[in-house]
Structure formats: structure tokens, C-alpha cells
Design an enzyme around this catalytic site. Structure first.
Site, PDB file in Angstrom:
ATOM      1  N   ASP A  33      18.195 -12.330   3.900  1.00 32.25           N
ATOM      2  CA  ASP A  33      19.430 -11.178   4.028  1.00 32.25           C
ATOM      3  C   ASP A  33      20.466 -11.804   4.410  1.00 32.25           C
ATOM      4  OD1 ASP A  33      19.367  -7.872   4.730  1.00 32.25           O
ATOM      5  OD2 ASP A  33      20.708  -9.185   5.633  1.00 32.25           O
ATOM      6  N   ILE A  34      21.518 -11.637   4.115  1.00 32.34           N
ATOM      7  CA  ILE A  34      22.954 -11.880   4.621  1.00 32.34           C
ATOM      8  C   ILE A  34      23.314 -11.866   5.894  1.00 32.34           C
ATOM      9  CG2 ILE A  34      24.469 -10.366   4.116  1.00 32.34           C
ATOM     10  CD1 ILE A  34      26.270 -12.459   2.495  1.00 32.34           C
ATOM     11  N   GLN A  98      20.118   3.964   3.304  1.00 31.38           N
ATOM     12  CA  GLN A  98      19.816   2.744   2.351  1.00 31.38           C
ATOM     13  C   GLN A  98      21.316   2.725   2.026  1.00 31.38           C
ATOM     14  OE1 GLN A  98      17.685   4.125  -1.278  1.00 31.38           O
ATOM     15  NE2 GLN A  98      18.136   2.207  -2.346  1.00 31.38           N
ATOM     16  N   HIS A 104      14.788  -2.262  -2.456  1.00 34.11           N
ATOM     17  CA  HIS A 104      14.559  -3.371  -1.812  1.00 34.11           C
ATOM     18  C   HIS A 104      13.575  -3.143  -0.596  1.00 34.11           C
ATOM     19  CE1 HIS A 104      18.168  -1.792  -0.212  1.00 34.11           C
ATOM     20  NE2 HIS A 104      17.887  -2.221   1.077  1.00 34.11           N
ATOM     21  N   HIS A 106      12.581  -4.990   2.977  1.00 33.50           N
ATOM     22  CA  HIS A 106      12.960  -5.907   4.038  1.00 33.50           C
ATOM     23  C   HIS A 106      11.501  -6.427   4.608  1.00 33.50           C
ATOM     24  CE1 HIS A 106      17.051  -4.467   4.891  1.00 33.50           C
ATOM     25  NE2 HIS A 106      16.602  -3.395   4.303  1.00 33.50           N
TER      26      HIS A 106
END
Ligand code: 5GP
Length: 122
Positions: A33-34, A98, A104, A106
Site C-alpha cells: 500500500d502506498i 471503499q 482489494h 488489505h
């Protein structure tokens, strides 16, 4: 709602935006994750164009579903998250906030994650 081809994960899948990849196979991609919320925070996404778990669970093939679930387990294992434990979470739809409209999961790990989630306003 139709799948929007311009969402950020669709762009990552097309290679238009870079990602820090941790796993890839025929059906699944996983990357960091960024904006990590925990020491380990990885996103696992199906390669197919699915908005949500509802979309995926109704339209994906058995091979895609099996591959995706196995990939989530493998990624967590390969990240070294088994001993300390990890949490998987998927936000679906507006009440779950979302942000990216491509399914996705996590994976959170690397610290004590507390119990479940904090409730928002009741
Ligand atoms: P959601 O709120 O939809 O469950 O989570 C979306 C997640 O995608 C967020 O944790 C956010 O940090 C991550 N994210 C958004 N844009 C990018 C990006 O360009 N690259 C990566 N690796 N993660 C992103």
C-alpha cells in the site's frame, strides 16, 4: 455500477503506474500500500475487472476465486506474518469507505492490531 477502467488499480494492472510488487500470478497481483497503516500493509487484488466482493463472488470463475484466496494466504505467509498474526480486511461500498473501485484485500501485520475495528458513529 459499471467497472471504471480508469481506477488506480486498473492502471497499476496495465503497468501505467508503478507498484512495489510482492506477488503475481495468472489471476492475482499483490503490492505494498502506498500509504501503509501498519508496518506491513499489502493489497491483494484480482486481475479481473471486479469492483467489489459482490461482483467477484458472483462473476469470477472458480479458478480465479481459488487462486485469489490461495494468493492471500501465500502473501501473508511470505511476508512473515504468520507468527505474529495478521488481519485481512476489504472495504466494499460507501458505508465501508471503499476508495478504489476495484476489489482489494488489505493485509495488515507487524504490530498489535487491537481488537476488530473502531465503530464510527452509531
Ligand atoms: P480502500 O479505502 O479503497 O479500502 O483502500 C484503498 C487503498 O489503496 C488505500 O489504503 C490507499 O493507500 C491505497 N492506494 C491508493 N492509491 C494507491 C496507489 O497508487 N498505489 C498503491 N500502492 N496504493 C494505493
Amino acid at each position: 455500477m459499471d467497472y471504471d477502467d480508469g481506477n488506480i488499480f486498473a492502471r497499476i494492472l496495465r503497468g501505467e503506474i508503478p507498484c512495489k510488487k510482492v506477488f503475481e500470478d495468472e489471476h492475482t497481483l499483490a503490492f505494498h500500500d502506498i500509504n501503509p497503516q501498519t508496518p506491513i500493509h499489502v493489497l491483494v487484488i484480482p486481475k479481473g475487472a471486479y469492483i467489489s466482493m459482490d461482483d467477484f463472488s458472483t462473476k469470477a470463475s472458480d479458478a480465479e476465486i481459488a487462486g485469489f484466496v490461495r494468493a492471500i494466504g501465500k502473501v501473508a505467509r511470505d511476508l512473515g506474518a504468520l507468527e505474529g498474526g495478521y488481519r485481512i480486511l476489504s472495504n466494499n461500498g460507501p458505508n465501508a469507505h471503499q476508495d478504489v473501485q476495484h476489489l482489494h484485500i488489505h493485509i495488515f501485520a507487524g504490530k498489535n492490531l487491537g481488537r476488530m475495528i473502531k465503530p464510527a458513529d452509531k
